[in-house]
Write a protein that holds these residues in place. Structure first.
Motif, short mmCIF file in Angstrom:
data_model
loop_
_atom_site.label_atom_id
_atom_site.label_comp_id
_atom_site.label_asym_id
_atom_site.label_seq_id
_atom_site.Cartn_x
_atom_site.Cartn_y
_atom_site.Cartn_z
N TRP A 41 -1.32 3.79 4.57
CA TRP A 41 0.05 4.13 4.67
C TRP A 41 -0.59 3.41 3.13
O TRP A 41 -0.81 2.72 2.53
CB TRP A 41 0.51 2.94 5.36
N THR A 42 0.77 3.52 2.14
CA THR A 42 1.04 2.64 0.64
C THR A 42 2.38 1.54 1.62
O THR A 42 3.32 1.39 1.67
CB THR A 42 2.03 3.60 -0.11
N PRO A 43 1.00 0.46 0.69
CA PRO A 43 2.29 -0.99 1.01
C PRO A 43 2.85 -1.37 0.15
O PRO A 43 3.41 -0.86 -0.95
CB PRO A 43 1.29 -2.07 0.46
N ALA A 44 4.02 -2.14 0.54
CA ALA A 44 5.04 -2.18 -0.88
C ALA A 44 4.06 -3.19 -1.88
O ALA A 44 3.52 -4.64 -0.87
CB ALA A 44 6.03 -3.27 -0.08
N THR A 45 4.27 -3.16 -2.85
CA THR A 45 3.33 -3.83 -3.88
C THR A 45 4.20 -4.13 -4.63
O THR A 45 5.68 -4.17 -5.52
CB THR A 45 2.21 -3.01 -4.62
N GLY A 46 4.66 -5.18 -5.92
CA GLY A 46 4.29 -5.97 -7.01
C GLY A 46 3.63 -6.75 -7.01
O GLY A 46 2.73 -7.29 -7.13
N THR A 47 3.88 -7.24 -8.48
CA THR A 47 2.52 -7.92 -9.60
C THR A 47 3.11 -9.06 -10.14
O THR A 47 4.22 -8.94 -10.51
CB THR A 47 2.27 -7.30 -10.18
N SER A 48 2.46 -10.38 -10.35
CA SER A 48 2.97 -11.31 -11.13
C SER A 48 1.61 -11.48 -12.13
O SER A 48 1.03 -12.69 -11.21
CB SER A 48 3.58 -12.22 -9.64
N GLU A 49 1.92 -11.61 -12.77
CA GLU A 49 0.87 -12.33 -14.11
C GLU A 49 -0.79 -11.86 -13.87
O GLU A 49 -1.57 -12.68 -12.99
CB GLU A 49 0.28 -14.00 -13.84
N GLY A 50 -1.10 -10.68 -13.09
CA GLY A 50 -2.00 -9.83 -12.93
C GLY A 50 -2.60 -10.34 -11.47
O GLY A 50 -3.60 -10.22 -10.80
N VAL A 51 -1.32 -10.88 -10.37
CA VAL A 51 -1.93 -10.97 -9.53
C VAL A 51 -1.06 -9.53 -8.71
O VAL A 51 0.44 -10.02 -8.80
CB VAL A 51 -1.26 -11.94 -8.33
N THR A 52 -1.62 -9.19 -7.11
CA THR A 52 -1.01 -8.13 -6.69
C THR A 52 -0.57 -8.60 -5.77
O THR A 52 -1.41 -9.22 -4.61
CB THR A 52 -2.00 -6.44 -6.90
N VAL A 53 0.84 -8.15 -5.08
CA VAL A 53 0.88 -8.07 -3.83
C VAL A 53 1.19 -7.30 -3.18
O VAL A 53 2.22 -6.18 -3.77
CB VAL A 53 2.59 -9.49 -3.80
N ALA A 54 0.32 -6.96 -1.53
CA ALA A 54 0.71 -5.99 -0.71
C ALA A 54 0.65 -6.30 0.56
O ALA A 54 0.61 -7.15 1.01
CB ALA A 54 -0.22 -5.07 -1.19
N VAL A 55 2.04 -5.88 0.88
CA VAL A 55 2.50 -6.57 2.43
C VAL A 55 2.17 -4.47 3.06
O VAL A 55 3.31 -3.43 2.54
CB VAL A 55 3.90 -6.45 2.15
N LEU A 56 1.61 -4.67 3.91
CA LEU A 56 2.27 -3.48 5.58
C LEU A 56 1.94 -4.03 6.23
O LEU A 56 1.89 -5.20 6.98
CB LEU A 56 0.03 -3.25 5.13
N THR A 57 2.67 -3.31 7.20
CA THR A 57 3.09 -3.69 8.98
C THR A 57 2.18 -2.55 9.37
O THR A 57 0.85 -1.96 8.83
CB THR A 57 4.76 -2.43 9.05
N SER A 58 2.12 -3.76 10.60
CA SER A 58 0.22 -4.16 11.42
C SER A 58 0.20 -2.45 11.78
O SER A 58 -0.54 -2.54 12.07
CB SER A 58 0.56 -5.47 12.10
N ASP A 59 1.62 -1.82 12.33
CA ASP A 59 1.55 -0.36 13.03
C ASP A 59 2.53 -0.07 12.36
O ASP A 59 3.29 -0.21 12.37
CB ASP A 59 1.09 -0.80 14.63
N ALA A 60 1.72 1.04 12.85
CA ALA A 60 3.01 2.94 12.90
C ALA A 60 4.19 2.24 13.71
O ALA A 60 5.39 2.86 13.13
CB ALA A 60 2.65 3.84 12.84
N LYS A 61 4.44 2.90 15.02
CA LYS A 61 5.67 1.83 15.31
C LYS A 61 6.44 1.09 14.87
O LYS A 61 7.55 1.52 15.29
CB LYS A 61 5.13 1.95 17.04
N GLY A 62 6.24 -0.30 14.40
CA GLY A 62 6.95 -1.07 13.88
C GLY A 62 7.76 -0.92 12.50
O GLY A 62 7.48 -1.71 11.68
N ARG A 63 6.63 0.26 11.96
CA ARG A 63 6.83 0.07 10.22
C ARG A 63 8.29 0.33 9.64
O ARG A 63 9.38 1.03 10.77
CB ARG A 63 6.19 1.75 9.80
N ASP A 64 8.60 -0.67 9.20
CA ASP A 64 10.33 -0.57 8.55
C ASP A 64 9.84 -1.01 7.11
O ASP A 64 9.75 -2.02 6.39
CB ASP A 64 10.70 -2.08 9.11
N PRO A 65 10.09 0.26 5.99
CA PRO A 65 9.87 -0.41 4.84
C PRO A 65 10.81 -1.35 3.91
O PRO A 65 10.16 -2.08 3.62
CB PRO A 65 9.93 1.08 4.28
N ARG A 66 11.53 -1.62 4.85
CA ARG A 66 12.44 -2.54 3.76
C ARG A 66 12.52 -3.75 4.64
O ARG A 66 12.62 -4.58 3.49
CB ARG A 66 14.07 -2.37 4.13
#
Length: 410
Positions: free
Chosen positions: A115-140
């Motif tokens: 799965w592709t996480p929602a990602t963002g960067t700040s000063e060399g740090v990448t923040v990646a957020v994943l939903t725990s399971d497929a059933k509860g996936r909520d991209p927004r």
């Protein structure tokens, strides 16, 4: 597979084959990150969006203009399947499974192996957020969490102290015209990480209340020095604290290099061997008129604007300004630090040919809750300053642009 959470991992794709099937909107969104990761990207798709074509034209990936074919995923390390053909997606996903290629499916997360996480960067740090399971996936929802974390890191509201040794030094930060929200994201983050903040009266004071406990705040106006030793004392304070291994922020109003004597501090730090980072700020010369409804340029009215320091009167021998040349300009004249000399300035401009009826606006405490605008002309501005009790800091705008927009003070 849905009974277990996904295992988060960072893929190092530099020089490794990445296959993207489909050149539509999904690929357009995902390709920049894959390119930034250094992947050797093969795009397989009969068509592509103009943005994707631009990436191809720039040599950032290879494009084969055809549908998916068996064998396309051979030797790949990672695959993104994002075509509009469900059957082709299913076949490609099966091939990825056989070849043990981690595969993202844009049309069916349950059938994907990654799965592709929602990602963002700040000063060399990448923040990646994943939903725990497929059933509860909520991209927004995951994107909203990502945005909140990244924004907090960028603006300093989410403080994450460095625990490894930091390189001591000085950050010369332009704080903007006064409204604390108008400091740059980088400036706000550096403030949140500072050990010492040396500020002056034009710096956005409200930001100081947000500093973590333990940060030493030094008012530059109260350093022990004589009138003509002010800058030298500030330079010494910057060097002293940096040499003690502290992270120092020199917080200035506006931009450090627009009448802020910032370069003098940079030069002093360089001579002392102290590393210095310069963070530009929003200059009051543009932002304050804008906040008061005055554009410094406007089509058909002003094609240029000139910013002048008014702290020295035109008849003072120390003045470096060619006032006769300024009087001949047809554009906008913005004067900073000129409340005390505006009478002499107006007289001089009129004496060199500027019309006495030229509109003038005085904007006091621009961008703050105390902002007020008072209008006049060159002929009346001196008496208006006295009658309206205009006090510094105030930005003075001279020119026809003063009359272009609605005057919120009326």
């Amino acid at each position: 597979m849905a009974e277990h959470p996904a295992y988060p991992v960072g893929l190092r794709l530099t020089g490794r084959k990445v296959v993207v099937l489909g050149g539509g909107q999904v690929a357009q969104r995902r390709l920049p990150a894959l390119i930034a990761a250094g992947g050797d990207i093969l795009l397989v798709s009969p068509t592509a969006t103009p943005s994707v074509e631009a990436m191809v034209d720039a040599g950032e990936l290879t494009w084969e203009k055809r549908p998916y074919a068996e064998g396309d995923l051979a030797d790949a390390w990672y695959a993104l399947i994002a075509t509009s053909d469900t059957e082709a997606n299913t076949l490609a996903s099966a091939e990825a499974e056989r070849h043990r290629v981690w595969c993202v499916r844009a049309d069916d997360a349950d059938a994907a192996t990654a799965w592709t996480p929602a990602t963002g960067t700040s000063e060399g740090v990448t923040v990646a957020v994943l939903t725990s399971d497929a059933k509860g996936r909520d991209p927004r929802h995951t994107a909203a969490i990502r945005d909140a974390v990244v924004e907090g890191l960028r603006d300093g509201t989410l403080v994450a102290p460095h625990h490894r040794t930091r390189t001591p030094g000085v950050a010369l930060v332009g704080g903007g015209p006064g409204d604390p929200d108008l400091i740059t994201v980088r400036g706000r983050r550096l403030l949140a990480e500072a050990d010492v903040v040396i500020t002056d009266h034009l710096g956005p004071r409200d930001l100081l209340a947000e500093l973590p406990q333990g940060v030493e705040v030094i008012d530059a106006a109260k350093l022990p020095y004589g009138r003509f030793m002010a800058q030298e004392a500030i330079n010494d304070a910057l060097i002293e604290h940096a040499r003690k291994g502290r992270s120092v922020v020199r917080l200035k109003g506006g931009d450090p290099f627009v009448y802020g004597r910032g370069m003098e501090e940079v030069q002093a730090l360089a001579e002392a061997g102290i590393p210095c980072t310069v963070v530009p700020g929003i200059s009051s010369s543009i932002s304050v008129p804008g906040a008061a409804g005055i554009p410094v340029t406007h089509r058909g009215v002003a094609h240029e604007f000139t910013v002048v320091s008014g702290h020295i009167a035109p008849d003072d021998e120390r003045s470096l300004v060619d006032w006769s040349a300024l009087a001949r300009l047809t554009g906008t004249l913005v004067i900073l630090m000129g409340v005390g000399t505006i009478g002499k300035v107006a007289e001089t401009l009129i004496a060199h040919g500027k019309s006495p009826d030229t509109p003038v606006a005085l904007v006091q405490e621009g961008t703050t809750a105390a902002q007020r605008r008072v209008d006049a002309t060159l002929a009346t501005v001196a008496e208006t300053v006295v009658a309206e009790e205009i006090k510094p800091p105030a930005v003075i705008v001279i020119g026809e642009v003063v009359t272009v927009g609605p005057n919120p003070s009326k």
